[in-house]
Design a protein around this motif. Structure first.
Motif, PDB file in Angstrom:
ATOM      1  N   VAL A 273      -7.805   2.867   6.863  1.00 45.35           N
ATOM      2  CA  VAL A 273      -6.959   4.057   6.654  1.00 45.35           C
ATOM      3  C   VAL A 273      -5.895   3.778   5.607  1.00 45.35           C
ATOM      4  O   VAL A 273      -5.667   4.588   4.689  1.00 45.35           O
ATOM      5  N   GLU A 274      -5.231   2.635   5.701  1.00 49.26           N
ATOM      6  CA  GLU A 274      -4.182   2.302   4.743  1.00 49.26           C
ATOM      7  C   GLU A 274      -4.753   2.060   3.347  1.00 49.26           C
ATOM      8  O   GLU A 274      -4.109   2.389   2.351  1.00 49.26           O
TER       9      GLU A 274
ATOM     10  N   ARG B  58       0.067   2.855  -5.119  1.00 48.40           N
ATOM     11  CA  ARG B  58       1.518   2.975  -4.941  1.00 48.40           C
ATOM     12  C   ARG B  58       2.105   1.685  -4.380  1.00 48.40           C
ATOM     13  O   ARG B  58       3.218   1.311  -4.716  1.00 48.40           O
ATOM     14  N   LEU B  59       1.346   1.010  -3.514  1.00 53.24           N
ATOM     15  CA  LEU B  59       1.794  -0.246  -2.922  1.00 53.24           C
ATOM     16  C   LEU B  59       0.911  -1.389  -3.397  1.00 53.24           C
ATOM     17  O   LEU B  59      -0.103  -1.168  -4.063  1.00 53.24           O
ATOM     18  N   SER B  60       1.293  -2.598  -3.032  1.00 55.99           N
ATOM     19  CA  SER B  60       0.481  -3.770  -3.361  1.00 55.99           C
ATOM     20  C   SER B  60      -0.906  -3.650  -2.732  1.00 55.99           C
ATOM     21  O   SER B  60      -1.080  -3.018  -1.682  1.00 55.99           O
TER      22      SER B  60
ATOM     23  N   SER C 233      -3.757  -4.853   4.586  1.00 59.93           N
ATOM     24  CA  SER C 233      -3.918  -5.999   5.479  1.00 59.93           C
ATOM     25  C   SER C 233      -2.613  -6.336   6.187  1.00 59.93           C
ATOM     26  O   SER C 233      -2.603  -6.684   7.375  1.00 59.93           O
ATOM     27  N   VAL C 234      -1.501  -6.233   5.474  1.00 61.36           N
ATOM     28  CA  VAL C 234      -0.200  -6.528   6.075  1.00 61.36           C
ATOM     29  C   VAL C 234       0.092  -5.548   7.211  1.00 61.36           C
ATOM     30  O   VAL C 234       0.545  -5.944   8.296  1.00 61.36           O
ATOM     31  N   ARG C 235      -0.165  -4.260   6.984  1.00 60.42           N
ATOM     32  CA  ARG C 235       0.080  -3.278   8.044  1.00 60.42           C
ATOM     33  C   ARG C 235      -0.894  -3.454   9.204  1.00 60.42           C
ATOM     34  O   ARG C 235      -0.525  -3.223  10.370  1.00 60.42           O
TER      35      ARG C 235
END
Length: 330
Positions: free
Chosen positions: A88-89, A97-99, A104-106
């Motif tokens: 999903v992320e 927009r993000l790295s 994986s971090v979330r």
């Protein structure tokens, strides 16, 4: 909530508070002047202390006598939910927009629990020696399973990003593939796991001196990570990633234990003490190692710190809720 668990929660906040004072007073240096002491400590944990802990754990596991039914019933829903969060992320981050490591971090924040500082006294207080034994069994596979899977996903995403860059610059796809395999295996999480398993399968015992060194290095992981949480709070505060932290805390404290309950009980037929241990382990707040993971990839560090703090605070309210649910199920 039992008194033992409450004392552990207080100890966690006091240790993190010490880290906050260290960061606030800049006792280890000023990150604004080019030196980032929090990242230096995080690298020490990731490259020295965590590999020692993982190698010793895998080298000493008795795979033949593990309760594989409980392990499968726990990790199938936990890893499954982590992968769902990751997918999903990743879809939401298609615009870059993000790295590229953000999914994986979330996923780590939503699935990796504080199984030692809070989990061990909770299991001992609630379920006695038998329940603690089952809890420790899952703990022995916890970091090995979740960190290895999500590290591999992060490295694959980084490799895809490199491949796109090299294609634009005329780089070789084969060289990118070789680098991906190398970075996935020669990694401070994956490599000690593989090395520990290889040692385990030889049947040899660790030499006493080596075992003692590894034990001492591994013992530094918990206090170091808690101190890092406090330092990160001093540097970044809570506000930067508060919205994401609220969502991830709800995922960790409410959604994950619900998924484990449904899958383990109605999917795998788990009941009684094993079911209670599995669900309450899933209901633990986000673990301190999640910050180390985010710092490794320099991604969402403020949000990860906020998730650890918020989920630990909220655990005081959600733990009794899940104990009541389990009483109704059994």
């Amino acid at each position: 909530m039992t008194l033992a668990v409450f004392y552990k929660l207080v100890a966690i906040f006091l240790t993190a508070g010490l880290g906050w004072i260290v960061g606030r007073m800049r006792w280890l240096g000023n990150e604004r002047q080019g030196a980032d002491p929090a990242r230096t400590l995080s690298n020490a944990a990731f490259y020295i202390f965590v590999p020692a802990l993982l190698f010793r754990t895998t080298a000493r596991l008795d795979y033949a006598h593990l309760p594989w039914g409980l392990i499968v019933a726990f990790f199938v829903p936990v890893v499954g939910l982590a992968i769902v969060v990751y997918v999903v992320e990743r879809h939401r981050n298609r615009g870059g927009r993000l790295s590229v490591a953000a999914p994986s971090v979330r996923a780590v924040s939503a699935s990796f629990g504080n199984t030692l500082q809070i989990g061990v006294p909770m299991a001992a207080a609630l379920f006695g020696e038998a329940g603690l034994g089952l809890h420790i069994t899952i703990v022995s596979m916890h970091s090995l399973t979740l960190l290895t899977v999500l590290t591999t996903l992060a490295e694959l995403d980084l490799a895809r990003a490199r491949a796109r860059h090299e294609e634009a610059g005329g780089g070789s796809l084969l060289s990118t593939l070789k680098l991906t395999v190398r970075n996935t295996i020669i990694h401070p999480v994956v490599l000690p796991v593989l090395a520990g398993m290889a040692w385990n399968f030889t049947g040899w015992r660790l030499p006493p001196v080596v075992d003692e060194v590894l034990q001492q290095l591994g013992a530094a992981v918990v206090p170091l990570c808690l101190t890092l949480i406090g330092m990160s709070l001093a540097y970044n505060g809570l506000r930067g990633g508060l919205r994401g932290a609220v969502k991830l805390s709800a995922m960790k404290l409410l959604v994950l234990p619900a998924v484990v309950l449904v899958v383990a009980h109605w999917g795998f037929g788990l009941a009684g003490l094993p079911l209670q241990v599995a669900v309450m382990m899933a209901a633990l707040p986000a673990g301190s190692n999640t910050l180390m993971f985010s710092q490794r990839y320099e991604t969402l560090e403020s949000e990860t710190t906020s998730t650890i703090v918020l989920s630990t605070l909220a655990f005081a309210a959600t733990a009794p809720l899940w104990l009541a649910v389990l009483a109704l199920v059994d």
